[in-house]
Design a protein around this motif. Structure first.
Motif, mmCIF file in Angstrom:
data_model
loop_
_atom_site.group_PDB
_atom_site.id
_atom_site.type_symbol
_atom_site.label_atom_id
_atom_site.label_comp_id
_atom_site.label_asym_id
_atom_site.label_seq_id
_atom_site.Cartn_x
_atom_site.Cartn_y
_atom_site.Cartn_z
ATOM 1 N N ILE A 60 1.097 -0.967 0.381
ATOM 2 C CA ILE A 60 -0.096 0.070 -0.269
ATOM 3 C C ILE A 60 1.005 0.898 0.235
ATOM 4 C CG2 ILE A 60 -0.306 -0.132 2.760
ATOM 5 C CD1 ILE A 60 -3.157 1.214 2.299
ATOM 6 N N GLU A 61 0.628 2.269 -0.605
ATOM 7 C CA GLU A 61 1.487 3.556 -0.732
ATOM 8 C C GLU A 61 0.670 4.079 -0.598
ATOM 9 O OE1 GLU A 61 2.793 4.993 -4.482
ATOM 10 O OE2 GLU A 61 4.636 6.459 -3.484
ATOM 11 N N ILE A 62 1.029 5.387 -0.279
ATOM 12 C CA ILE A 62 0.273 6.842 0.398
ATOM 13 C C ILE A 62 -0.152 7.894 -0.527
ATOM 14 C CG2 ILE A 62 -0.868 8.441 2.415
ATOM 15 C CD1 ILE A 62 -2.347 4.769 2.235
ATOM 16 N N GLY A 63 -0.202 8.692 -1.111
ATOM 17 C CA GLY A 63 0.408 9.470 -1.734
ATOM 18 C C GLY A 63 1.133 9.389 -3.113
ATOM 19 N N ASP A 115 -9.050 8.585 5.667
ATOM 20 C CA ASP A 115 -10.607 8.252 5.527
ATOM 21 C C ASP A 115 -10.700 6.721 4.969
ATOM 22 O OD1 ASP A 115 -12.110 11.424 6.704
ATOM 23 O OD2 ASP A 115 -11.955 11.341 3.998
ATOM 24 N N LEU A 116 -9.340 5.917 4.876
ATOM 25 C CA LEU A 116 -9.749 5.068 4.449
ATOM 26 C C LEU A 116 -10.490 3.526 5.107
ATOM 27 C CD1 LEU A 116 -7.879 3.947 1.761
ATOM 28 C CD2 LEU A 116 -6.373 2.882 3.579
ATOM 29 N N ASP A 117 -11.007 3.393 4.924
ATOM 30 C CA ASP A 117 -11.849 2.072 5.901
ATOM 31 C C ASP A 117 -11.205 0.731 4.593
ATOM 32 O OD1 ASP A 117 -13.906 1.296 3.778
ATOM 33 O OD2 ASP A 117 -14.414 3.139 4.491
ATOM 34 N N ARG A 118 -12.046 -0.616 5.468
ATOM 35 C CA ARG A 118 -11.645 -1.424 4.308
ATOM 36 C C ARG A 118 -12.340 -1.655 3.251
ATOM 37 N NH1 ARG A 118 -7.552 -4.415 6.563
ATOM 38 N NH2 ARG A 118 -8.115 -6.106 5.562
ATOM 39 N N SER A 119 -13.327 -0.845 3.097
ATOM 40 C CA SER A 119 -13.762 -1.137 1.808
ATOM 41 C C SER A 119 -13.525 -0.990 0.976
ATOM 42 C CB SER A 119 -15.253 -0.142 1.829
ATOM 43 O OG SER A 119 -15.197 1.282 1.786
ATOM 44 N N HIS A 120 -12.145 0.081 1.028
ATOM 45 C CA HIS A 120 -11.667 0.669 -0.057
ATOM 46 C C HIS A 120 -10.357 -0.691 -0.469
ATOM 47 C CE1 HIS A 120 -12.359 4.779 1.727
ATOM 48 N NE2 HIS A 120 -12.507 4.791 0.146
ATOM 49 N N ALA A 126 -4.812 -8.614 1.165
ATOM 50 C CA ALA A 126 -4.757 -7.163 2.506
ATOM 51 C C ALA A 126 -3.228 -7.126 1.934
ATOM 52 C CB ALA A 126 -4.971 -7.496 3.817
ATOM 53 N N PRO A 127 -2.873 -5.727 2.143
ATOM 54 C CA PRO A 127 -1.462 -5.270 1.946
ATOM 55 C C PRO A 127 -1.070 -5.533 3.024
ATOM 56 C CG PRO A 127 -3.477 -3.198 2.056
ATOM 57 C CD PRO A 127 -3.525 -3.986 2.105
ATOM 58 N N THR A 128 0.806 -5.704 2.886
ATOM 59 C CA THR A 128 1.539 -6.170 4.227
ATOM 60 C C THR A 128 2.774 -5.933 3.831
ATOM 61 O OG1 THR A 128 2.916 -8.124 3.040
ATOM 62 C CG2 THR A 128 0.807 -8.810 4.067
ATOM 63 N N LEU A 147 -1.701 1.728 10.703
ATOM 64 C CA LEU A 147 -0.997 0.894 11.805
ATOM 65 C C LEU A 147 -2.819 0.305 12.198
ATOM 66 C CD1 LEU A 147 1.869 2.393 12.635
ATOM 67 C CD2 LEU A 147 1.774 0.717 11.299
ATOM 68 N N GLU A 148 -3.601 0.715 12.505
ATOM 69 C CA GLU A 148 -4.819 0.253 13.451
ATOM 70 C C GLU A 148 -5.845 -0.226 12.128
ATOM 71 O OE1 GLU A 148 -6.673 3.736 15.205
ATOM 72 O OE2 GLU A 148 -8.245 2.360 15.772
ATOM 73 N N LEU A 149 -5.834 0.426 11.386
ATOM 74 C CA LEU A 149 -6.660 -0.344 9.565
ATOM 75 C C LEU A 149 -6.208 -1.749 8.973
ATOM 76 C CD1 LEU A 149 -9.622 1.210 8.196
ATOM 77 C CD2 LEU A 149 -8.444 1.773 6.902
ATOM 78 N N ILE A 150 -4.652 -2.024 9.311
ATOM 79 C CA ILE A 150 -4.884 -2.964 8.834
ATOM 80 C C ILE A 150 -3.484 -3.776 9.383
ATOM 81 C CG2 ILE A 150 -2.991 -2.894 5.830
ATOM 82 C CD1 ILE A 150 -3.760 -0.720 4.833
#
Ligand code: SAM
Length: 292
Positions: A60-63, A115-120, A126-128, A147-150
């Motif tokens: 997973i990459e942010i931005g 705002d990312l959630d598991r539905s995305h 799942a990303p590791t 860290l909390e979400l994934i």
């Protein structure tokens, strides 16, 4: 020209490509969104190497921005889910990928990372691994949210403002140690993996940057319920960091007094006169376990 060099020109973004893409999209990088784009393929490859990313990884990459780092990740064959807040950049990235790396495994999600959630993340493993050049003004909240979400994340490497990076990786007792350090330590072991020159960015930022890496603890140090309480204790302790914890922790324990908190902290085997910065995350967890 070596094969490696010709590949670099073909598959990653250099200064000319970054300028050309930005001009085509009419993007003027904004401070508000922390838009400093990497235009140095060597740095991109270094980040990917330090992150240990391979073709077997779900990243997973942010931005992703214009795609500088994204293309480095897909170049080694990783599957990448990239979360971008800027609609122009999110719309362009699949096109850049199609032109430069048609076989890349890339999914772009238009969203604020906060705002990312598991539905995305549905519809694929799942990303590791987390790899990102984070927007600097929100790097810590984004890290904490991910860290909390994934919980599946096993490791990561992020580029952040140097001051923030040293804080995240700091241990108890050091002058950089604060609530981000304590909370980050809940999830894993963090260390500074390298520094980067300001010149690799366009535009050149006004601050230095570092790479911070983490490896998840083999076993979670506590449960989710314990984490929530422990983080509330950490918040209270650092909000009153000049105070002794027998005072500062009262804010997180309804109805408590200096005496009751002292007793609790002693039962956890700790000194009620200690201050926030001397306690490790395991110490905060010990207080939680006496409390609940
Ligand atoms: N990864 C690219 C690179 O290395 O060149 C761009 C990095 S730039 C420092 C940060 C990127 O994060 C920008 O593309 C910006 O639009 C995006 N961004 C800013 N705030 C964000 C947020 N809350 N959620 C998702 N993306 C965000």
């Amino acid at each position: 020209m070596s094969q490696e060099h010709s590949d670099a020109v073909a598959t990653l973004l250099g200064p000319a490509e970054v300028r050309e893409l930005a001009a085509r999209l009419d993007v003027t990088p904004t401070k508000k969104l922390g838009q400093n784009f990497v235009h140095d393929p060597n740095t991109v490859r270094k980040i990917v190497r330090l992150a240990g990313v391979t073709e077997h990884d779900e990243v997973i990459e942010i931005g992703p921005g214009l795609g500088s780092l994204t293309l480095g990740l897909t170049e080694v064959g990783a599957s990448v889910t990239a979360i971008e807040i800027d609609p122009r950049l999110a719309a362009q990235l699949p096109q850049t990928q199609a032109q430069m790396q048609p076989n890349a495994k890339l999914r772009v999600v238009l969203s604020d990372a906060l705002d990312l959630d598991r539905s995305h993340l549905e519809g694929q493993p799942a990303p590791t691994v987390l790899v990102a050049n984070l927007p600097y003004n929100v790097s810590v909240p984004i890290l904490m949210h991910l860290l909390e979400l994934i919980p599946e994340l096993q490791s990561g490497l992020v580029m952040v403002q140097a001051e923030v990076g040293y804080r995240i990786a700091a241990g108890p007792g050091s002058k950089e140690y604060g609530s981000p350090s304590a909370k980050a330590a809940w999830y894993g072991d963090w260390s500074i993996a390298g520094t980067v020159s300001r010149k690799i960015f366009w535009p050149i930022p006004g601050v230095d940057s570092v790479l911070v890496g983490f490896a998840k603890h083999a076993e979670p140090i506590g449960t989710e319920a314990e984490r929530a309480t422990t983080f509330a204790l950490v918040n209270a302790a650092f909000a009153g960091r000049r105070k002794m914890i027998r005072q500062s922790l009262q804010a997180a324990i309804p109805g408590s007094t200096t005496e009751s908190v002292s007793e609790l902290v002693q039962r956890a085997g700790l000194d009620p006169q200690a201050r926030a910065e001397s306690l490790s995350i395991s110490d905060y967890l010990r207080i939680t376990r006496v409390l609940v």
